[in-house]
Design an enzyme around this catalytic site. Structure first.
Site, PDB file in Angstrom:
ATOM      1  CE1 TYR A 154      -3.640  -2.405   5.877  1.00 40.86           C
ATOM      2  CE2 TYR A 154      -3.484  -0.080   5.429  1.00 40.86           C
ATOM      3  CZ  TYR A 154      -3.005  -1.195   5.043  1.00 40.86           C
ATOM      4  OH  TYR A 154      -3.272  -1.672   3.484  1.00 40.86           O
ATOM      5  CB  THR A 158      -1.113   0.146   1.507  1.00 40.38           C
ATOM      6  OG1 THR A 158      -1.094   1.442   1.611  1.00 40.38           O
ATOM      7  CG2 THR A 158      -0.277  -0.248   2.389  1.00 40.38           C
ATOM      8  CG  ASP A 159      -1.080   4.903  -0.846  1.00 35.47           C
ATOM      9  OD1 ASP A 159      -1.286   4.280  -0.058  1.00 35.47           O
ATOM     10  OD2 ASP A 159      -1.834   6.015  -1.822  1.00 35.47           O
ATOM     11  CD  GLU A 160      -2.878   3.745   4.289  1.00 29.03           C
ATOM     12  OE1 GLU A 160      -2.527   3.318   6.366  1.00 29.03           O
ATOM     13  OE2 GLU A 160      -4.049   3.628   4.069  1.00 29.03           O
TER      14      GLU A 160
HETATM   15  P1  NAD Z   1     -10.067  -6.619   2.419  1.00 26.57           P
HETATM   16  O1  NAD Z   1     -10.077  -6.344   3.900  1.00 26.57           O
HETATM   17  O2  NAD Z   1     -11.233  -6.031   2.012  1.00 26.57           O
HETATM   18  O3  NAD Z   1      -9.699  -8.800   2.875  1.00 26.57           O
HETATM   19  C1  NAD Z   1      -8.301  -8.827   3.236  1.00 26.57           C
HETATM   20  C2  NAD Z   1      -9.213 -10.907   2.974  1.00 26.57           C
HETATM   21  O4  NAD Z   1      -8.084 -11.001   3.384  1.00 26.57           O
HETATM   22  C3  NAD Z   1     -10.137 -11.292   4.054  1.00 26.57           C
HETATM   23  O5  NAD Z   1     -10.849 -11.814   2.425  1.00 26.57           O
HETATM   24  C4  NAD Z   1     -10.359 -12.005   4.901  1.00 26.57           C
HETATM   25  O6  NAD Z   1     -11.042 -13.136   5.029  1.00 26.57           O
HETATM   26  C5  NAD Z   1      -8.147 -11.631   4.166  1.00 26.57           C
HETATM   27  N1  NAD Z   1      -7.459 -12.492   5.538  1.00 26.57           N
HETATM   28  C6  NAD Z   1      -7.466 -11.412   6.740  1.00 26.57           C
HETATM   29  N2  NAD Z   1      -6.311 -12.229   7.526  1.00 26.57           N
HETATM   30  C7  NAD Z   1      -6.352 -13.608   6.782  1.00 26.57           C
HETATM   31  C8  NAD Z   1      -5.604 -14.390   6.595  1.00 26.57           C
HETATM   32  N3  NAD Z   1      -4.595 -14.469   8.758  1.00 26.57           N
HETATM   33  N4  NAD Z   1      -5.736 -15.817   6.060  1.00 26.57           N
HETATM   34  C9  NAD Z   1      -6.214 -15.636   4.879  1.00 26.57           C
HETATM   35  N5  NAD Z   1      -6.868 -14.711   5.073  1.00 26.57           N
HETATM   36  C10 NAD Z   1      -7.038 -13.412   5.851  1.00 26.57           C
HETATM   37  O7  NAD Z   1      -9.497  -5.879   2.122  1.00 26.57           O
HETATM   38  P2  NAD Z   1      -8.891  -5.835   0.674  1.00 26.57           P
HETATM   39  O8  NAD Z   1      -9.275  -4.179   0.621  1.00 26.57           O
HETATM   40  O9  NAD Z   1      -9.766  -6.338   0.024  1.00 26.57           O
HETATM   41  O10 NAD Z   1      -7.024  -5.002   0.467  1.00 26.57           O
HETATM   42  C11 NAD Z   1      -6.764  -6.203   0.288  1.00 26.57           C
HETATM   43  C12 NAD Z   1      -4.878  -5.880   0.417  1.00 26.57           C
HETATM   44  O11 NAD Z   1      -4.395  -4.527  -0.448  1.00 26.57           O
HETATM   45  C13 NAD Z   1      -4.399  -6.119   1.708  1.00 26.57           C
HETATM   46  O12 NAD Z   1      -3.283  -6.069   1.569  1.00 26.57           O
HETATM   47  C14 NAD Z   1      -4.430  -4.127   1.769  1.00 26.57           C
HETATM   48  O13 NAD Z   1      -3.261  -3.937   2.622  1.00 26.57           O
HETATM   49  C15 NAD Z   1      -3.911  -3.874   0.501  1.00 26.57           C
HETATM   50  N6  NAD Z   1      -4.138  -2.426  -0.164  1.00 26.57           N
HETATM   51  C16 NAD Z   1      -5.521  -1.916   0.452  1.00 26.57           C
HETATM   52  C17 NAD Z   1      -5.487  -0.933  -0.811  1.00 26.57           C
HETATM   53  C18 NAD Z   1      -7.391  -0.716  -0.815  1.00 26.57           C
HETATM   54  O14 NAD Z   1      -7.934   0.825  -1.042  1.00 26.57           O
HETATM   55  N7  NAD Z   1      -8.552  -1.207   0.352  1.00 26.57           N
HETATM   56  C19 NAD Z   1      -5.181  -0.398  -0.565  1.00 26.57           C
HETATM   57  C20 NAD Z   1      -3.450  -1.333  -1.321  1.00 26.57           C
HETATM   58  C21 NAD Z   1      -3.778  -1.751  -0.564  1.00 26.57           C
HETATM   59  O1  DAU Z   2      -4.051   4.085   0.490  1.00 22.47           O
HETATM   60  C1  DAU Z   2      -4.766   3.144   0.508  1.00 22.47           C
HETATM   61  C2  DAU Z   2      -4.630   2.244   2.225  1.00 22.47           C
HETATM   62  O2  DAU Z   2      -6.481   3.056   1.899  1.00 22.47           O
HETATM   63  C3  DAU Z   2      -5.301   0.556   2.192  1.00 22.47           C
HETATM   64  O3  DAU Z   2      -4.436  -0.206   2.413  1.00 22.47           O
HETATM   65  C4  DAU Z   2      -5.856   0.598   3.071  1.00 22.47           C
HETATM   66  O4  DAU Z   2      -6.333  -0.802   3.529  1.00 22.47           O
HETATM   67  C5  DAU Z   2      -7.116   1.409   3.158  1.00 22.47           C
HETATM   68  O5  DAU Z   2      -8.142   1.098   4.058  1.00 22.47           O
HETATM   69  C6  DAU Z   2      -7.706   2.730   3.193  1.00 22.47           C
HETATM   70  O6  DAU Z   2      -7.010   3.413   3.648  1.00 22.47           O
HETATM   71  P1  DAU Z   2      -7.438   4.848   4.537  1.00 22.47           P
HETATM   72  O7  DAU Z   2      -7.379   4.966   5.779  1.00 22.47           O
HETATM   73  O8  DAU Z   2      -7.353   5.979   3.633  1.00 22.47           O
HETATM   74  O9  DAU Z   2      -9.026   4.393   3.791  1.00 22.47           O
HETATM   75  P2  DAU Z   2     -10.288   4.807   4.789  1.00 22.47           P
HETATM   76  O10 DAU Z   2     -11.637   4.273   4.248  1.00 22.47           O
HETATM   77  O11 DAU Z   2     -10.429   4.149   5.791  1.00 22.47           O
HETATM   78  O12 DAU Z   2     -10.868   6.121   4.932  1.00 22.47           O
HETATM   79  C7  DAU Z   2     -10.139   6.891   3.949  1.00 22.47           C
HETATM   80  C8  DAU Z   2     -10.130   8.699   4.617  1.00 22.47           C
HETATM   81  O13 DAU Z   2     -11.886   8.850   4.664  1.00 22.47           O
HETATM   82  C9  DAU Z   2      -9.193   8.812   5.899  1.00 22.47           C
HETATM   83  O14 DAU Z   2      -8.910   9.949   5.219  1.00 22.47           O
HETATM   84  C10 DAU Z   2     -10.115   8.384   6.555  1.00 22.47           C
HETATM   85  C11 DAU Z   2     -11.589   9.330   6.165  1.00 22.47           C
HETATM   86  N1  DAU Z   2     -12.750   8.512   7.217  1.00 22.47           N
HETATM   87  C12 DAU Z   2     -13.167   7.119   6.577  1.00 22.47           C
HETATM   88  C13 DAU Z   2     -14.073   6.499   7.172  1.00 22.47           C
HETATM   89  C14 DAU Z   2     -13.677   4.990   7.503  1.00 22.47           C
HETATM   90  C15 DAU Z   2     -13.639   9.906   7.189  1.00 22.47           C
HETATM   91  O15 DAU Z   2     -13.571  10.585   7.026  1.00 22.47           O
HETATM   92  N2  DAU Z   2     -15.483   8.979   7.635  1.00 22.47           N
HETATM   93  C16 DAU Z   2     -14.846   7.488   8.427  1.00 22.47           C
HETATM   94  O16 DAU Z   2     -15.864   7.498   8.695  1.00 22.47           O
END
Ligand code: NAD
Ligand code: DAU
Length: 339
Positions: free
Chosen positions: A153, A125-127
């Protein structure tokens, strides 16, 4: 080829399963998922109809089970999406993030070492780069930006990235890493900003915007992320990190107002609530490397992708109504009541 997709019952992993089934009819896709609160077999309902697809319930941090599965399934490629992914949950309870995101990744790497693979891909992730200041729109994350994490995280994801790089150098594991910006699209779990706001607005419930809503995220339609990972695992260079993002920066307030506009709801629903602890200000990806080396470009502009996403939530009520009527209710009350 046989591809293990860990975390394939989650948001991005599920979309990736469909991307691979659609674009690579000769490959076998095996989803390995623990089915935590974020994993959902209903996300994979269509995939189960394909003879190319198989599902195994397993925890990536369970060494014995992971080894047995690698021995039996003999994967060529492993794409690791499995993670605890929500920043707010990591602030409440960091430990689980360390177990899954760090130990889980190390178990997968050990399995790759023991049984051999042609590619291990870590979905990062970019985080891991921390954040950028709001008053410097000229700055972007590149692959050489220092790791500088803010939340438990992001610290756990950075630790996993360093392990992947260490295994690549020490044991010559053929690994790649991608660091993507915020995704949105179908099957996004309702705890995250965009689905939470769509669902609350549909119920005429308050939309809880953290702080002043001025934090900036760089939104990428999930299918574009899947296409980028697909390119990296097939054509990317071992040992490299690739940033993925499409220059779709928006403040949170802009995103929320856009959703309200699409749904024809009033901005009076917006409620500013206590800010997230350590809240990252701005994320912004420079995707030059993946564009020039692999020819990847995002296909979906935010203005189109957000309409597609709202339409998906309107058309798939059964998928999310089941989630929000279960344990999610307690989560919501704990995080938002009296915030
Ligand atoms: P999500 O939370 O929707 O899904 C996570 C999945 O992993 C779920 O199906 C869960 O059951 C499974 N899981 C959790 N713990 C596990 C374990 N111990 N063993 C096997 N399976 C397990 O997550 P997402 O948003 O789809 O993110 C997927 C990946 O992409 C993550 O690694 C996250 O860090 C990365 N990522 C997410 C975003 C985003 O915006 N959502 C952006 C960049 C990177
Ligand atoms: O940048 C990639 C990341 O993006 C991934 O690595 C993470 O897994 C993914 O969850 C996401 O992280 P963020 O923290 O950016 O996403 P989130 O949707 O939780 O929040 C997006 C922005 O919105 C953040 O600035 C917090 C704000 N927010 C979020 C929630 C849930 C609110 O203002 N209100 C809310 O209720």
């Amino acid at each position: 080829m046989t591809i293990i997709v860990t975390g394939g019952a989650g948001f991005i992993g599920g979309n990736f399963v469909y991307y691979e089934l659609k674009h690579h009819a000769d490959d076998k896709i095996i989803c390995l998922d623990k089915l935590t609160y974020a994993g959902n077999l209903e996300t994979l309902a269509e995939a189960f109809k394909s003879p190319q697809f198989k599902f195994v319930r397993a925890d990536i941090a369970d060494r014995e089970t992971v080894y047995k599965l690698f021995e039996e399934l003999k994967p060529d490629i492993v794409v690791n999406f499995a993670a605890e992914s929500h920043v707010d949950r990591s602030i409440e309870d960091p430990e689980l993030f360390l177990r899954t995101n760090i130990i889980g990744t190390s178990v997968l790497l050990d399995a790759c070492r023991k049984f051999g693979i042609t590619r291990f891909h870590q979905v990062s992730t970019d985080e891991v780069y921390g954040d950028l200041p709001l008053d410097r729109p000229d700055l972007f994350f590149t692959e050489t930006t220092n790791l500088h994490t803010s939340s438990p995280y992001s610290a756990s994801k950075a630790a996993a990235d360093l392990l992947v790089q260490a295994y690549q150098r020490t044991y010559k594991i053929p690994a790649t890493i991608s660091r993507c910006s915020n995704n949105y699209g179908p099957f996004h779990f309702p705890e995250k900003l965009i689905p939470l706001m769509i669902i609350n607005a549909l119920h005429d419930k308050k939309l809880p915007v953290y702080g002043k809503g001025i934090n900036v995220r760089d939104w990428l339609y999930v299918e574009d992320h899947c296409a980028a990972i697909d390119l990296i695992i097939r054509r990317g260079t071992v040992g490299e990190v690739y940033n993925i993002g499409g220059h779709n920066e928006r403040t949170n307030l802009d995103v929320v107002k856009t959703i309200l506009r699409i749904l024809g709801k009033s901005e009076d629903l917006i409620e500013f609530v206590t800010d997230r602890k350590g809240h990252d200000q701005r994320y912004a990806i420079d995707p030059t490397k993946i564009s020039t080396e692999l020819g990847w470009t995002p296909q979906t502009r935010f203005d189109d992708g957000i309409k597609l996403t709202v339409a998906w939530y309107l058309e798939h009520r059964a998928w999310w109504e089941k989630i929000i009527s279960g344990e999610y209710k307690d989560y919501y009350a704990k995080m938002y009541d009296n915030r």
